[in-house]
Design an enzyme around this catalytic site. Sequence first.
Site, PDB file in Angstrom:
ATOM      1  CG  ASP A 189      -1.896   1.097   1.285  1.00 26.43           C
ATOM      2  OD1 ASP A 189      -2.571   1.335   0.270  1.00 26.43           O
ATOM      3  OD2 ASP A 189      -2.004   1.743   2.345  1.00 26.43           O
ATOM      4  NE  ARG A 193     -10.493  11.590  -9.809  1.00 22.93           N
ATOM      5  CZ  ARG A 193     -11.434  11.343  -8.884  1.00 22.93           C
ATOM      6  NH1 ARG A 193     -12.705  11.247  -9.235  1.00 22.93           N
ATOM      7  NH2 ARG A 193     -11.104  11.195  -7.613  1.00 22.93           N
ATOM      8  CE  LYS A 194     -10.647   4.263 -14.465  1.00 21.76           C
ATOM      9  NZ  LYS A 194     -11.770   3.379 -14.829  1.00 21.76           N
TER      10      LYS A 194
HETATM   11  C1  LIG Z   1      -6.587  14.775   1.154  1.00 19.32           C
HETATM   12  C2  LIG Z   1      -5.025  14.666   1.175  1.00 19.32           C
HETATM   13  C3  LIG Z   1      -4.585  13.303   1.111  1.00 19.32           C
HETATM   14  C4  LIG Z   1      -3.079  13.214   1.140  1.00 19.32           C
HETATM   15  C5  LIG Z   1      -2.750  11.783   1.103  1.00 19.32           C
HETATM   16  C6  LIG Z   1      -1.308  11.637   1.084  1.00 19.32           C
HETATM   17  C7  LIG Z   1      -1.029  10.192   0.906  1.00 19.32           C
HETATM   18  C8  LIG Z   1       0.365  10.043   0.475  1.00 19.32           C
HETATM   19  C9  LIG Z   1       0.785   8.714   0.847  1.00 19.32           C
HETATM   20  C10 LIG Z   1       1.736   8.132  -0.066  1.00 19.32           C
HETATM   21  C11 LIG Z   1       2.293   6.928   0.513  1.00 19.32           C
HETATM   22  C12 LIG Z   1       1.297   6.154   1.241  1.00 19.32           C
HETATM   23  C13 LIG Z   1       0.281   5.579   0.332  1.00 19.32           C
HETATM   24  C14 LIG Z   1      -0.835   5.060   1.126  1.00 19.32           C
HETATM   25  C15 LIG Z   1      -2.025   5.091   0.299  1.00 19.32           C
HETATM   26  C16 LIG Z   1      -3.220   4.846   1.133  1.00 19.32           C
HETATM   27  O1  LIG Z   1      -3.253   3.954   1.917  1.00 19.32           O
HETATM   28  S1  LIG Z   1      -4.502   5.881   0.934  1.00 19.32           S
HETATM   29  C17 LIG Z   1      -5.618   5.287   2.172  1.00 19.32           C
HETATM   30  C18 LIG Z   1      -6.487   4.162   1.697  1.00 19.32           C
HETATM   31  N1  LIG Z   1      -7.370   4.603   0.668  1.00 19.32           N
HETATM   32  C19 LIG Z   1      -8.488   5.265   0.968  1.00 19.32           C
HETATM   33  O2  LIG Z   1      -8.798   5.534   2.116  1.00 19.32           O
HETATM   34  C20 LIG Z   1      -9.331   5.689  -0.211  1.00 19.32           C
HETATM   35  C21 LIG Z   1     -10.812   5.693   0.158  1.00 19.32           C
HETATM   36  N2  LIG Z   1     -11.600   5.883  -1.049  1.00 19.32           N
HETATM   37  C22 LIG Z   1     -11.863   7.135  -1.506  1.00 19.32           C
HETATM   38  O3  LIG Z   1     -11.476   8.140  -0.904  1.00 19.32           O
HETATM   39  C23 LIG Z   1     -12.645   7.236  -2.799  1.00 19.32           C
HETATM   40  O4  LIG Z   1     -13.366   6.064  -3.016  1.00 19.32           O
HETATM   41  C24 LIG Z   1     -11.721   7.531  -4.035  1.00 19.32           C
HETATM   42  C25 LIG Z   1     -10.685   6.406  -4.222  1.00 19.32           C
HETATM   43  C26 LIG Z   1     -11.022   8.874  -3.842  1.00 19.32           C
HETATM   44  C27 LIG Z   1     -12.561   7.544  -5.280  1.00 19.32           C
HETATM   45  O5  LIG Z   1     -13.719   8.344  -5.035  1.00 19.32           O
HETATM   46  P1  LIG Z   1     -14.146   9.536  -6.012  1.00 19.32           P
HETATM   47  O6  LIG Z   1     -13.148  10.641  -5.963  1.00 19.32           O
HETATM   48  O7  LIG Z   1     -15.572   9.857  -5.692  1.00 19.32           O
HETATM   49  O8  LIG Z   1     -14.021   8.929  -7.452  1.00 19.32           O
HETATM   50  P2  LIG Z   1     -14.988   7.922  -8.216  1.00 19.32           P
HETATM   51  O9  LIG Z   1     -15.766   8.741  -9.197  1.00 19.32           O
HETATM   52  O10 LIG Z   1     -15.724   6.998  -7.316  1.00 19.32           O
HETATM   53  O11 LIG Z   1     -13.905   7.044  -9.005  1.00 19.32           O
HETATM   54  C28 LIG Z   1     -13.075   7.594 -10.011  1.00 19.32           C
HETATM   55  C29 LIG Z   1     -12.775   6.484 -10.999  1.00 19.32           C
HETATM   56  O12 LIG Z   1     -12.028   5.474 -10.279  1.00 19.32           O
HETATM   57  C30 LIG Z   1     -12.732   4.216 -10.290  1.00 19.32           C
HETATM   58  N3  LIG Z   1     -12.596   3.600  -8.976  1.00 19.32           N
HETATM   59  C31 LIG Z   1     -12.646   4.200  -7.779  1.00 19.32           C
HETATM   60  N4  LIG Z   1     -12.464   3.305  -6.792  1.00 19.32           N
HETATM   61  C32 LIG Z   1     -12.300   2.121  -7.395  1.00 19.32           C
HETATM   62  C33 LIG Z   1     -12.081   0.803  -6.919  1.00 19.32           C
HETATM   63  N5  LIG Z   1     -11.965   0.542  -5.618  1.00 19.32           N
HETATM   64  N6  LIG Z   1     -11.959  -0.197  -7.832  1.00 19.32           N
HETATM   65  C34 LIG Z   1     -12.052   0.059  -9.152  1.00 19.32           C
HETATM   66  N7  LIG Z   1     -12.270   1.301  -9.665  1.00 19.32           N
HETATM   67  C35 LIG Z   1     -12.389   2.293  -8.798  1.00 19.32           C
HETATM   68  C36 LIG Z   1     -14.193   4.585 -10.570  1.00 19.32           C
HETATM   69  O13 LIG Z   1     -14.870   3.526 -11.196  1.00 19.32           O
HETATM   70  C37 LIG Z   1     -14.027   5.780 -11.514  1.00 19.32           C
HETATM   71  O14 LIG Z   1     -13.735   5.317 -12.812  1.00 19.32           O
HETATM   72  P3  LIG Z   1     -14.291   6.072 -14.144  1.00 19.32           P
HETATM   73  O15 LIG Z   1     -15.764   6.113 -13.979  1.00 19.32           O
HETATM   74  O16 LIG Z   1     -13.640   7.453 -14.081  1.00 19.32           O
HETATM   75  O17 LIG Z   1     -13.808   5.228 -15.256  1.00 19.32           O
END
Ligand SMILES: CCCCCCCCCCCCCCCC(=O)SCCNC(=O)CCNC(=O)[C@H](O)C(C)(C)COP(=O)(O)OP(=O)(O)OC[C@H]1O[C@@H](n2cnc3c(N)ncnc32)[C@H](O)[C@@H]1OP(=O)(O)O
Length: 160
Positions: free
Chosen positions: A87, A132-133
């Site tokens: 991750d 965005r992907k």
């Molecule tokens: C605020 C400041 C932050 C700073 C941050 C710094 C971090 C720097 C760290 C660097 C080093 C550490 C790296 C750790 C990295 C983590 O661990 S991050 C923490 C774990 N991840 C999370 O908590 C993310 C939680 N999820 C979310 O926030 C939201 O679901 C997302 C991912 C932002 C997407 O939501 P959204 O912006 O409403 O976008 P959405 O329209 O749903 O999706 C956009 C596109 O992506 C696709 N998509 C989205 N999710 C998925 C999925 N799970 N599967 C497949 N397709 C998907 C959609 O189908 C869509 O595709 P298209 O229709 O455009 O073809």
Amino acid sequence: MPNSTVLKACEQTEIDLSGAADWVPFDAPALVGDSLRFVSGDSRGDRFRARYYRDAEQHLHARFWLGPEAEGPPGHAHGGAVAAIMDEALGLAAWAAGYPIVVGNLNVSFRNMLPLRKVVTVESRVVSVEGRKIMVHGRIFRGEKTFAEAQCLCITIPGK
Ligand SMILES: CCCCCCCCCCCCCCCC(=O)SCCNC(=O)CCNC(=O)[C@H](O)C(C)(C)COP(=O)(O)OP(=O)(O)OC[C@H]1O[C@@H](n2cnc3c(N)ncnc32)[C@H](O)[C@@H]1OP(=O)(O)O
């Protein structure tokens, strides 16, 4: 030997996390700061120690060491520890390539049990960018042996 003694012995040990000859150290905290705290933030910890590098093609690599606090099966890494490395390292690879992202989906295959107290290498590569992907692939290995492979779908954060 009591556990506390084992941990203390680890803390005092310097681990050689040096990179390959053609890698350049990468200052990950300068890019993402405290976001690294959970995995690689403690350079003298007993769970993870890590150092990041970039190669001549700007691909991100890391040397990781997993200590006793990362244990799952006896003497080997917990699957969650391996997933946490993926991750961080693959998300960071996207950031290092210029994409401000969070991880939307992470698919990890555990190929072989990863031994504790050994330095392993994490390699990563941004393989595609569609809107965005951002798709990043990675592998954790040591010598010829692959411990885990992962595909990481990163989604750029609007406004960043
Ligand atoms: C605020 C400041 C932050 C700073 C941050 C710094 C971090 C720097 C760290 C660097 C080093 C550490 C790296 C750790 C990295 C983590 O661990 S991050 C923490 C774990 N991840 C999370 O908590 C993310 C939680 N999820 C979310 O926030 C939201 O679901 C997302 C991912 C932002 C997407 O939501 P959204 O912006 O409403 O976008 P959405 O329209 O749903 O999706 C956009 C596109 O992506 C696709 N998509 C989205 N999710 C998925 C999925 N799970 N599967 C497949 N397709 C998907 C959609 O189908 C869509 O595709 P298209 O229709 O455009 O073809």
